[in-house]
Design a protein around this motif. Structure first.
Motif, mmCIF file in Angstrom:
data_model
loop_
_atom_site.group_PDB
_atom_site.id
_atom_site.type_symbol
_atom_site.label_atom_id
_atom_site.label_comp_id
_atom_site.label_asym_id
_atom_site.label_seq_id
_atom_site.Cartn_x
_atom_site.Cartn_y
_atom_site.Cartn_z
ATOM 1 N N LEU A 52 3.342 18.725 56.986
ATOM 2 C CA LEU A 52 4.759 19.092 56.842
ATOM 3 C C LEU A 52 4.959 20.042 55.661
ATOM 4 O O LEU A 52 5.759 20.983 55.726
ATOM 5 C CB LEU A 52 5.594 17.814 56.661
ATOM 6 C CG LEU A 52 7.051 17.937 57.017
ATOM 7 C CD1 LEU A 52 7.229 18.352 58.469
ATOM 8 C CD2 LEU A 52 7.787 16.626 56.751
ATOM 9 N N TRP A 53 4.238 19.746 54.597
ATOM 10 C CA TRP A 53 4.321 20.618 53.406
ATOM 11 C C TRP A 53 3.949 22.055 53.783
ATOM 12 O O TRP A 53 4.653 23.007 53.451
ATOM 13 C CB TRP A 53 3.371 20.083 52.322
ATOM 14 C CG TRP A 53 3.356 20.922 51.079
ATOM 15 C CD1 TRP A 53 2.612 22.039 50.842
ATOM 16 C CD2 TRP A 53 4.160 20.718 49.902
ATOM 17 N NE1 TRP A 53 2.870 22.548 49.603
ATOM 18 C CE2 TRP A 53 3.823 21.753 48.984
ATOM 19 C CE3 TRP A 53 5.108 19.769 49.515
ATOM 20 C CZ2 TRP A 53 4.409 21.853 47.734
ATOM 21 C CZ3 TRP A 53 5.677 19.867 48.255
ATOM 22 C CH2 TRP A 53 5.352 20.899 47.381
ATOM 23 N N ASN A 54 2.832 22.170 54.504
ATOM 24 C CA ASN A 54 2.393 23.519 54.888
ATOM 25 C C ASN A 54 3.417 24.197 55.795
ATOM 26 O O ASN A 54 3.665 25.401 55.676
ATOM 27 C CB ASN A 54 1.037 23.445 55.595
ATOM 28 C CG ASN A 54 -0.051 23.056 54.622
ATOM 29 O OD1 ASN A 54 0.083 23.288 53.412
ATOM 30 N ND2 ASN A 54 -1.120 22.438 55.122
ATOM 31 N N GLU A 55 3.991 23.404 56.683
ATOM 32 C CA GLU A 55 5.013 23.957 57.572
ATOM 33 C C GLU A 55 6.200 24.484 56.760
ATOM 34 O O GLU A 55 6.718 25.572 57.018
ATOM 35 C CB GLU A 55 5.472 22.861 58.536
ATOM 36 C CG GLU A 55 6.277 23.401 59.700
ATOM 37 C CD GLU A 55 6.751 22.271 60.602
ATOM 38 O OE1 GLU A 55 5.894 21.452 61.002
ATOM 39 O OE2 GLU A 55 7.964 22.195 60.859
ATOM 40 N N MET A 56 6.577 23.689 55.776
ATOM 41 C CA MET A 56 7.705 24.087 54.913
ATOM 42 C C MET A 56 7.407 25.433 54.243
ATOM 43 O O MET A 56 8.230 26.351 54.271
ATOM 44 C CB MET A 56 7.941 23.001 53.862
ATOM 45 C CG MET A 56 8.863 23.401 52.738
ATOM 46 S SD MET A 56 9.136 22.070 51.562
ATOM 47 C CE MET A 56 7.598 22.102 50.675
ATOM 48 N N VAL A 57 6.213 25.526 53.641
ATOM 49 C CA VAL A 57 5.853 26.751 52.923
ATOM 50 C C VAL A 57 5.793 27.928 53.899
ATOM 51 O O VAL A 57 6.275 29.025 53.602
ATOM 52 C CB VAL A 57 4.511 26.567 52.186
ATOM 53 C CG1 VAL A 57 4.067 27.871 51.535
ATOM 54 C CG2 VAL A 57 4.638 25.465 51.135
ATOM 55 N N LYS A 58 5.218 27.667 55.089
ATOM 56 C CA LYS A 58 5.092 28.725 56.077
ATOM 57 C C LYS A 58 6.462 29.276 56.480
ATOM 58 O O LYS A 58 6.642 30.462 56.727
ATOM 59 C CB LYS A 58 4.353 28.189 57.310
ATOM 60 C CG LYS A 58 3.540 29.255 58.040
ATOM 61 C CD LYS A 58 2.677 28.647 59.135
ATOM 62 C CE LYS A 58 3.490 28.330 60.360
ATOM 63 N NZ LYS A 58 2.734 27.528 61.356
ATOM 64 N N LYS A 59 7.448 28.355 56.549
ATOM 65 C CA LYS A 59 8.790 28.789 56.949
ATOM 66 C C LYS A 59 9.548 29.495 55.833
ATOM 67 O O LYS A 59 10.716 29.856 55.986
ATOM 68 C CB LYS A 59 9.601 27.570 57.409
ATOM 69 C CG LYS A 59 9.202 27.111 58.799
ATOM 70 C CD LYS A 59 10.303 26.303 59.433
ATOM 71 C CE LYS A 59 9.948 25.988 60.866
ATOM 72 N NZ LYS A 59 10.765 24.886 61.391
ATOM 73 N N GLY A 60 8.873 29.639 54.719
ATOM 74 C CA GLY A 60 9.523 30.361 53.631
ATOM 75 C C GLY A 60 10.441 29.493 52.794
ATOM 76 O O GLY A 60 11.242 29.995 52.004
ATOM 77 N N CYS A 61 10.352 28.198 52.990
ATOM 78 C CA CYS A 61 11.189 27.292 52.195
ATOM 79 C C CYS A 61 10.389 26.883 50.962
ATOM 80 O O CYS A 61 9.390 26.174 51.086
ATOM 81 C CB CYS A 61 11.548 26.078 53.055
ATOM 82 S SG CYS A 61 12.442 24.807 52.180
ATOM 83 N N SER A 62 10.795 27.402 49.789
ATOM 84 C CA SER A 62 9.921 27.151 48.642
ATOM 85 C C SER A 62 10.220 25.796 48.011
ATOM 86 O O SER A 62 11.374 25.459 47.776
ATOM 87 C CB SER A 62 10.037 28.273 47.619
ATOM 88 O OG SER A 62 11.342 28.755 47.590
ATOM 89 N N PRO A 63 9.142 25.029 47.757
ATOM 90 C CA PRO A 63 9.320 23.688 47.199
ATOM 91 C C PRO A 63 9.857 23.746 45.777
ATOM 92 O O PRO A 63 9.507 24.653 45.024
ATOM 93 C CB PRO A 63 7.900 23.115 47.211
ATOM 94 C CG PRO A 63 6.984 24.285 47.347
ATOM 95 C CD PRO A 63 7.740 25.353 48.032
ATOM 96 N N ASN A 64 10.697 22.806 45.440
ATOM 97 C CA ASN A 64 11.196 22.720 44.071
ATOM 98 C C ASN A 64 10.507 21.555 43.365
ATOM 99 O O ASN A 64 9.574 20.952 43.906
ATOM 100 C CB ASN A 64 12.720 22.582 44.054
ATOM 101 C CG ASN A 64 13.194 21.355 44.824
ATOM 102 O OD1 ASN A 64 12.401 20.453 45.118
ATOM 103 N ND2 ASN A 64 14.473 21.324 45.155
ATOM 104 N N LYS A 65 10.992 21.236 42.184
ATOM 105 C CA LYS A 65 10.342 20.203 41.382
ATOM 106 C C LYS A 65 10.360 18.851 42.100
ATOM 107 O O LYS A 65 9.361 18.115 42.106
ATOM 108 C CB LYS A 65 11.067 20.092 40.040
ATOM 109 C CG LYS A 65 10.390 19.142 39.076
ATOM 110 C CD LYS A 65 11.100 19.167 37.727
ATOM 111 C CE LYS A 65 11.567 17.774 37.386
ATOM 112 N NZ LYS A 65 12.069 17.675 36.011
ATOM 113 N N ILE A 66 11.473 18.561 42.734
ATOM 114 C CA ILE A 66 11.580 17.262 43.419
ATOM 115 C C ILE A 66 10.574 17.187 44.570
ATOM 116 O O ILE A 66 9.916 16.166 44.774
ATOM 117 C CB ILE A 66 13.022 17.033 43.908
ATOM 118 C CG1 ILE A 66 13.980 16.971 42.718
ATOM 119 C CG2 ILE A 66 13.111 15.751 44.738
ATOM 120 C CD1 ILE A 66 15.441 16.839 43.076
#
Length: 869
Positions: free
Chosen positions: A733-747
């Motif tokens: 899921l993390w990789n999917e998030m990054v792939k979609k251009g949604c950048s992870p924040n501190k949380i």
DNA sequence: ATAGGGTTAG
């Protein structure tokens, strides 16, 4: 324009005289025809439709004279109506009434100075036995009303004229139409035209149509103009220059570029181009912000040897200044002067203002001097503009000169305006104290006049007015010098000025912002005593202060007073009040406050109820919260998506997730569109109740509904997956998030790192830990501790130490009172017991980064001070 | 001189 009442076509003001032969519409025989002056028959034979062009007008110089009896009647009537209103019922007047004819009435109307008296006379005449107005007397009256801009009366007159069924010549009808058109009564002109035609009172000719088109061209009613144009052509009147000109104009007004071009080409092909046509185009281009196109036209005009007229140049200069292109405007200005036109005050005014706006103050001043040299007297408004600009640049010396000039040229009333401009300029330039000194000098304090020597050399003292005080008081307020503002305010009151609503409002607002609401209240009393009615703003300033203070009882008292004044309490204040009460656990009070508002007749907005509902949930008052939700629904409120979110969130946090799911279905039924937050709340609910599959199902539902998952969605699910022991799915899921251009924040990082540790994957977690730090996100301490603890427990002292070092260089070691303290100490013990890391731990103690621990003695510490290789 | 208001994740 409307001076010949339709007898002759006076187009000289509409069209350049050079290009127009006023007779071009009139068959030559008409000029030879004469009509008897005593013509009283109300009907002209049809063959006489052109006679109006040749009928003499008795008051014009070349007119046939009226016989002496008539002249006397005119003079007497004029005298009575002008000077002796009391005689209007006299016998003398009754006698004069019997001698009335339409020519006399026209003459009298023309001689009367005031439209009101003319109108009275006109009405009186209509009542006289044996007399009837004809189209010329009507037109005379119409002309007067049109010039006096009495549009309502003009409309009535035109209708009366039609209702009287008085016959009209085509010229007379055209004249009337133009009177209406000149006052913008486009629909009326259109209506009257049709009525007259329908009733057979007149057969319009091409001139009449041109007049109608001219009237219509003031609007943007392209359809209307096109319709009339067709009608005109069907009646056998081909378009001429005076037909196409209004057509061009209406297309210009409506911004129909293509059509404009088309008509323009028609005009050009027929050789009808003149300055007027160009002017219409240029004014339009200038209005559309296409000043460059307008310039091109000028060049074409010059090529065609059509001279530029003054009006066109003025329009263009204004257009350029409006676009802040002062240089171009000045260029045209020079051209204009070279052509021999003498610029007037408004033109200088616009240029000087344009230069001021561009902060080209030297040039502005030069132009101002030039203007004065050319003999134009500046008005107070232009001097004022210059003063305020110069002040803004801190050029007090030039300001002083202008002010001195003002003193010579202006009266006291205008001069105070300049002084106020100066005060305002000083305040805006941040020199409120200087402004205050000037004000004191104006108030007569000679002792401080030295201090304003650089501003003014006061020869005649100008007393400040209310505005002067307001400027400086507001200036003090804006600089946060509230007490100075108040002192000056009371000085002003003592000097007998009453202030104004704005001033009171500003002061009360500032007092309230400074939490000095009692003084604000006092000022409110004073305000009322001085006869000013407090406004919504006044009351809300005070209301806002009570709300900020959480002073519920005074807030509600004020709500009562506001209701009496018809003033609505502002949502931003009462929502702030209930929010703060909720934060402080006083949810019942918050709820009561809203109930009290309802009792006072105000329905709080749903937002305020949402806050209280959330408040109840946060103090575990789930039932109170849900009851509140149902209550307000029962009272007719329609909850919005956020209210639903709060309800669902509360239910989820109370682990009643399936009820929350029901609420989502209810939303969908009612047509309230769920937001991303709605789905996030539900996903979190399922995750926290270990229904991870439901959560993932919910994710797919939100994607179905085109609600893009956010970083919150991913964080929630990653946490949930890890807690469900599915770290690999979390990573996918993390990789999917990054792939979609949604950048992870501190949380998001925290959730993943902590989740992986919980799943025994600290080795992977540390990779994200480093990635997170590379992105300059500061991990919370519990992330450090979780890693250290995990590595220590697995005997990986090296990695544990690395993270520990990292932690203590970034933040303080927990204090002995901290709940994490024992955990940290036990980790330190383990690291100091391990030979690989013990000396490093001692070093950290020496550096003061971690506290001394039990079995690491001072002696030991000293032994490591000397560096070993 | 006048609305910024209320909801979600570690």
């Amino acid at each position: 324009m409307a001076s010949k009442l339709g007898r002759t076509i006076n187009t000289s003001k509409l069209f350049p005289p050079k290009t127009l032969n006023p007779c071009h519409l009139i068959p030559s025989f008409v000029h030879k025809k004469k009509i008897s002056i005593n013509e009283h028959s109300p009907f002209f034979p049809e063959s006489n439709i052109y006679t109006e062009f040749s009928r003499p007008y008795h008051s014009s110089e070349d007119a046939v004279s009226i016989h002496s009896d008539s002249t006397t009647v005119v003079e007497e009537l004029t005298a009575i109506f002008t000077n002796q209103p009391l005689l209007r019922t006299s016998e003398e007047l009754t006698t004069l009434g019997t001698k009335l004819n339409t020519e006399t009435v026209e003459s009298v109307l023309k001689g009367l100075k005031s439209w009101r008296i003319a109108y009275e006379f006109f009405s009186w005449a209509a009542d006289q036995d044996g007399y009837r107005h004809n189209c010329y007397t009507y037109n005379a009256m119409a002309s007067i009303l049109s010039r006096a801009k009495q549009t309502a009366k003009l409309k009535i007159l035109a209708r009366d004229m039609v209702n009287s069924r008085c016959p009209m010549t085509p010229g007379a009808l055209g004249f009337l139409i133009r009177c209406l058109g000149s006052q913008g009564l486009v629909d009326e002109a259109n209506y009257i035209f049709d009525q007259v035609k329908m009733m057979g009172l007149c057969f319009p000719n091409s001139y009449t149509y041109n007049c109608l088109l001219e009237a219509l061209s003031k609007s943007t009613s392209v359809d209307l103009v096109e319709k009339r144009l067709r009608e005109m052509q069907n009646s056998g009147f081909g378009p001429d220059k005076f037909t196409l000109t209004p057509v061009l104009r209406v297309y210009c007004n409506a911004g129909k570029f293509e059509k404009v071009l088309d008509v323009f080409n028609q005009i050009r092909d027929r050789g009808w181009i003149d300055g007027h046509i160009f002017t219409i185009l240029m004014i339009s281009f200038s209005k559309w912000g296409e000043v460059d196109k307008a310039m091109e036209l000028i060049e074409r005009m010059e090529d065609l040897n059509i001279s530029l007229n003054e009006k066109t140049l003025c329009v263009l200069i204004h257009g350029f200044v409006r676009e802040s292109r002062v240089e171009k405007a000045l260029h045209l200005f020079d051209k204009m002067r070279k052509l021999g036109f003498k610029p007037d005050l408004p033109l200088y005014d616009v240029l000087i203002r344009g230069l001021c706006q561009k902060k080209e103050l030297r040039k502005a001043l030069n132009l101002y001097m030039e203007m004065k040299d050319s003999g134009i007297l500046p008005d107070v408004s232009i001097i004022s503009k210059l003063i305020s600009s110069l002040c803004g640049e801190g050029d007090l010396a030039s300001t002083k000169i202008l002010l001195e000039e003002g003193e010579q040229a202006l009266d006291a009333k205008a001069l105070i305006l300049l002084y106020n401009t100066l005060l305002d300029g000083l305040v805006n330039h941040g020199l409120v104290d200087k402004a205050y000194l000037l004000l004191r000098v104006m108030m007569g304090a000679e002792s401080v006049s030295e201090a304003v020597n650089d501003l003014v050399s006061i020869k005649k003292i100008v007393s400040p007015d209310c505005t002067s005080f307001s400027i400086v008081i507001d200036g003090f307020c804006n600089m946060g010098q509230l007490d100075s503002a108040l002192r000056l305010f009371w000085d002003m009151i003592r000097m007998g000025w009453k202030g104004n609503v704005l001033l009171y409002n500003n002061l009360i607002n500032e007092l309230c912002n400074a939490n000095r609401v009692d003084e604000g209240f006092e000022l409110l009393k004073e305000m009322k005593k001085s006869g000013f009615k407090p406004t919504q703003f006044t009351h809300n300033s005070i209301f806002g202060c009570f709300c900020r203070r959480e002073d519920v009882s005074r807030a509600i008292d004020l709500v009562r007073e506001m209701r009496e004044n018809g003033h609505e309490p502002w949502i931003k204040y009462y929502s702030l009040l209930v929010k703060q009460l909720c934060i402080h656990g006083k949810v019942i009070e918050a709820s009561d406050f809203l109930n009290n508002m309802v009792q006072e007749g105000f329905l709080p907005e749903i937002i305020a109820y949402s806050i209280v509902m959330d408040g109840f949930f946060k103090i575990q008052g789930v039932d109170k919260a849900t009851k509140l939700f149902r209550d307000i629904c029962g009272r007719g409120y329609c909850p919005d998506v956020i209210a639903y979110n709060i309800l669902m969130n509360g239910l989820c946090k109370a682990r009643r997730v399936s009820e929350a799911q029901d609420v989502l279905n209810e939303m969908l039924e009612k047509g309230v569109v769920p937001s991303v937050v709605t789905y996030n709340i539900l996903i979190d609910g399922w995750c926290k109740t270990h229904e991870i599959d439901q959560a993932i199902l919910c994710l797919s539902k939100m994607v179905e509904k085109a609600r893009e998952p956010t970083v919150v969605t991913y964080s929630t699910l990653i946490d949930g997956l890890c807690n469900a022991g599915r770290p690999n799915d979390a990573l996918i899921l993390w990789n999917e998030m990054v792939k979609k251009g949604c950048s992870p924040n501190k949380i998001a990082y925290t959730a993943l790192i902590h989740g992986l540790i919980k799943c025994n994957k600290a080795d992977i977690a540390v990779v994200f830990f480093h990635e997170m730090k590379e992105k300059e996100m500061k991990p919370d301490r519990f992330v450090y501790l979780a890693l250290i603890n995990d590595f220590v427990s697995k005997g990986n002292s090296v990695l544990a130490l690395e993270v520990l070092k990292d932690m203590v260089t970034n933040e303080k070691f927990p204090s002995p009172l901290d709940k994490d303290y024992p955990l940290c100490i036990s980790a330190l013990h383990k690291l100091s017991e391990d030979v690989v890391t013990s000396s490093d731990v001692k070093n950290l103690i020496v550096q003061g980064l971690i506290p001394t621990i039990g079995n690491v003695s001072d002696m030991d510490v000293k032994s490591v001070v000397e560096p070993r290789d």
